[in-house]
Write an enzyme that holds these catalytic residues in place. Structure first.
Site, PDB file in Angstrom:
ATOM      1  N   SER A 285       0.836  -1.194   0.000  1.00 29.52           N
ATOM      2  CA  SER A 285       0.000   0.000   0.000  1.00 29.52           C
ATOM      3  C   SER A 285       0.871   1.243   0.000  1.00 29.52           C
ATOM      4  CB  SER A 285      -0.904   0.005   1.223  1.00 29.52           C
ATOM      5  OG  SER A 285      -0.146   0.340   2.367  1.00 29.52           O
ATOM      6  N   LYS A 286       0.218   2.372   0.006  1.00 30.82           N
ATOM      7  CA  LYS A 286       0.943   3.636  -0.044  1.00 30.82           C
ATOM      8  C   LYS A 286       1.927   3.790   1.104  1.00 30.82           C
ATOM      9  CE  LYS A 286      -2.797   5.814  -2.534  1.00 30.82           C
ATOM     10  NZ  LYS A 286      -3.500   4.510  -2.608  1.00 30.82           N
ATOM     11  N   ARG A 287       1.608   3.166   2.194  1.00 31.28           N
ATOM     12  CA  ARG A 287       2.504   3.215   3.344  1.00 31.28           C
ATOM     13  C   ARG A 287       3.924   2.776   2.990  1.00 31.28           C
ATOM     14  NH1 ARG A 287       2.310  -0.229   6.995  1.00 31.28           N
ATOM     15  NH2 ARG A 287       0.905  -1.699   6.007  1.00 31.28           N
TER      16      ARG A 287
END
Length: 486
Positions: free
Chosen positions: A254-256
């Site tokens: 994910s963007k994390r």
RNA sequence: GGCGCAUUCGUCUAGGGGUUUAGGACACCUCCCUCUCAAGGAGGAGAUCACCGGUUCGAAUCCGGUAUGCGCUACCA
């Protein structure tokens, strides 16, 4: 395989596509091209709230960058359009109405607040969260009343309370789920837009999709889709779920996890052929050793059966290695073309020089086998384009050398270089190599001092080639500057 | 909590009962090449095949359980 292959990539424009999304598109595309089928692009823009401006363009740019072309889609059209779900609302509406009419779906007037409360309570009591079916058996009278209150209802599917739903996934094999574990999910939202579940079933059928190839996260929802196909009296397609790409912490990417948008990789200087090859190898393999494969080889050898079912972490280091391999495979011309946008961005390093195409063309071969990304080329070649070299004077004095010996060596080199007529690799070597013993130095000692004087670094492309490209004037100027620094 | 699924070197993977002293790749280490850095070549180290039981003459491979992890469990996809 009697059925004609028609596959689709159906992204939702809620963000920029990351490597996982694109890999899904690739698997679909690979199957289509391998089997002479069709690859369609369908935009699932049914979530008005999360829609992101520019996402559709980013999706298309990403696909195009990798050479993943679509036979049917929003821009190119096709026999099964439109290809934006937001333009197909009538289809979903009539499917929902059909289900209501035959008693397989119903209007639900529960407020989001009630549902949130319900869920919180269920979680608190450690019960499986899910809609409690309050509106499932509303009387006509109650409905009219709710309707009069002006409540916009959603349409929910009347999930069978008993029995089980099973299907055979091409990759995972038999998957069986008890219907009792499924709740009455939403088909049509109160704004009239369908949920993914309804829309994808309606469209996959309408577009005659033969194989639904999507990520593993959809496995749990597939039984719902099957139930829908059944209620609608439709033949379901083949389901193919592949494992996901994981972040370093093994969680769904994910963007994390930082730069995961596929376009970011382009900007970081990775070649499309690298990304294509590399992505194909995450969760798919040909055999026990083949890794470097061209697009055509991938098409020829692709098969659903060899897609794995374990999640894979994206290995950046290996990507770097592979990109280096592909960079080295480029012809000088291709490398020149590929590198343009990256070095042009770095103009202040020496605008005039970078615009001197001949000079750039002379510089590039020196770093081609040393760069792992196109962006790295900028760093590797910077010293060719600057007027003033900046480095710590201490660098000039190498191992087993002192100030005096270094100065002496540089002066001697200067004298040899000044009268040199053709200032090319061979003549440079002819004159500099013998100079070391004359000075009582090892060649390495002399060359090291010269390298720093001329490039400002201890690691650079081969000395004589570098000097030849820099040219006599620049070399002498830099040696002079080095002497001054000492 | 429920349901589903997975688990082979640090990472990506091959292998699906005996051919395996578990193969390849990245990364790492050593050496060779060499003016440095790369590239290239040759080696090395690295996996009790999650664990425990079972089936079998024989299991990484089949079965069961456990653990761990992940996914789903939205008027998101």
């Amino acid at each position: 395989m009697t059925q004609k292959v028609r596959v689709r990539f159906a992204p939702s424009p809620t963000g920029y596509p990351h490597v996982g999304n694109i890999r899904t598109a690739m698997f679909n595309w690979l199957l289509a091209r391998h089997s002479g089928g069709k690859f369609v692009l369908r935009i699932e823009d049914t979530d008005v709230a999360r829609k992101v401006e520019g996402a559709v363009k980013a999706i298309m740019d990403s696909l195009r960058w990798l050479g993943i072309d679509w036979d049917e889609g929003p821009d190119v059209g096709g026999d099964y359009g439109p290809y934006y779900q937001s333009e197909r609302l009538e289809l979903y509406k009539s499917a929902a109405e059909k289900l209501i009419a035959q008693g397989d779906a119903y209007y639900c007037y529960c407020s989001p607040e009630r549902l949130a409360e319900l869920r919180a309570e269920q979680v608190r009591r450690k019960q499986p969260p899910g809609y409690d079916r309050l509106c499932r058996n509303l009387s006509q009278e109650e409905r009219v009343k709710k309707e009069a209150e002006g409540i916009k209802p959603v349409v929910r599917f009347k999930t069978p309370l008993e029995g089980q739903t099973a299907y055979k996934d091409v990759i995972w094999g038999q998957v069986v789920v008890e219907n009792s574990t499924l709740d009455d999910f939403v088909l049509l939202k109160s704004d009239g837009f369908p949920t993914y579940h309804l829309a994808n079933v309606v469209d996959d059928h309408a577009m005659k999709i033969s194989h639904v190839i999507r990520a593993e996260e959809w496995i749990s929802s597939t039984p719902r889709h099957l139930l829908l196909y059944k209620a609608l009296g439709l033949e379901p397609p083949q389901f193919v779920h592949h494992a996901m790409i994981l972040g370093p912490d093994r969680a769904k990417l994910s963007k994390r996890h930082g730069a995961v948008s596929i376009l970011d990789y382009r900007d970081m200087g990775y070649l499309p052929q690298t990304m294509f090859n590399f992505l194909a190898l995450i969760g798919w393999s040909l055999d026990d050793k083949t890794e470097l494969m061209s697009r055509q080889e991938l098409i020829d050898n692709f098969s659903l059966e060899r897609i794995g079912k374990t999640g894979a972490i994206f290995n950046r280091e290996k990507l770097d290695w592979m990109n280096g391999v592909y960079i080295r495979k480029l012809t000088a011309e291709e490398f020149f073309e590929a590198v343009q946008p990256y070095i042009m961005e770095d103009l202040d390093a020496g605008k005039a020089l970078i615009e001197d195409e001949e000079y750039v063309r002379a510089v590039l071969p020196l770093v081609q086998e040393r760069a792992r990304t196109l962006l790295e080329v900028v760093e590797l070649t910077r010293f060719f384009f600057v007027d003033q070299l900046e480095y710590a004077p201490g660098l000039l004095i190498g191992k087993n050398m002192d100030k005096a010996a270094t100065a002496k060596a540089l002066k001697a080199a200067q004298d040899k270089l000044k009268p040199l007529k053709p200032f090319d690799t061979d003549s440079l070597e002819a004159v500099l190599r013998p100079l070391a013993p004359e000075l009582g130095l090892k060649t390495g000692q002399l060359f090291a001092a010269l390298r720093v004087a001329v490039t400002g670094r201890t690691a650079a492309p081969p000395l004589f080639d570098t000097m030849a490209v820099l040219g006599k004037e620049r070399c002498l100027k830099r040696i002079e500057a080095a002497l001054a620094k000492l």
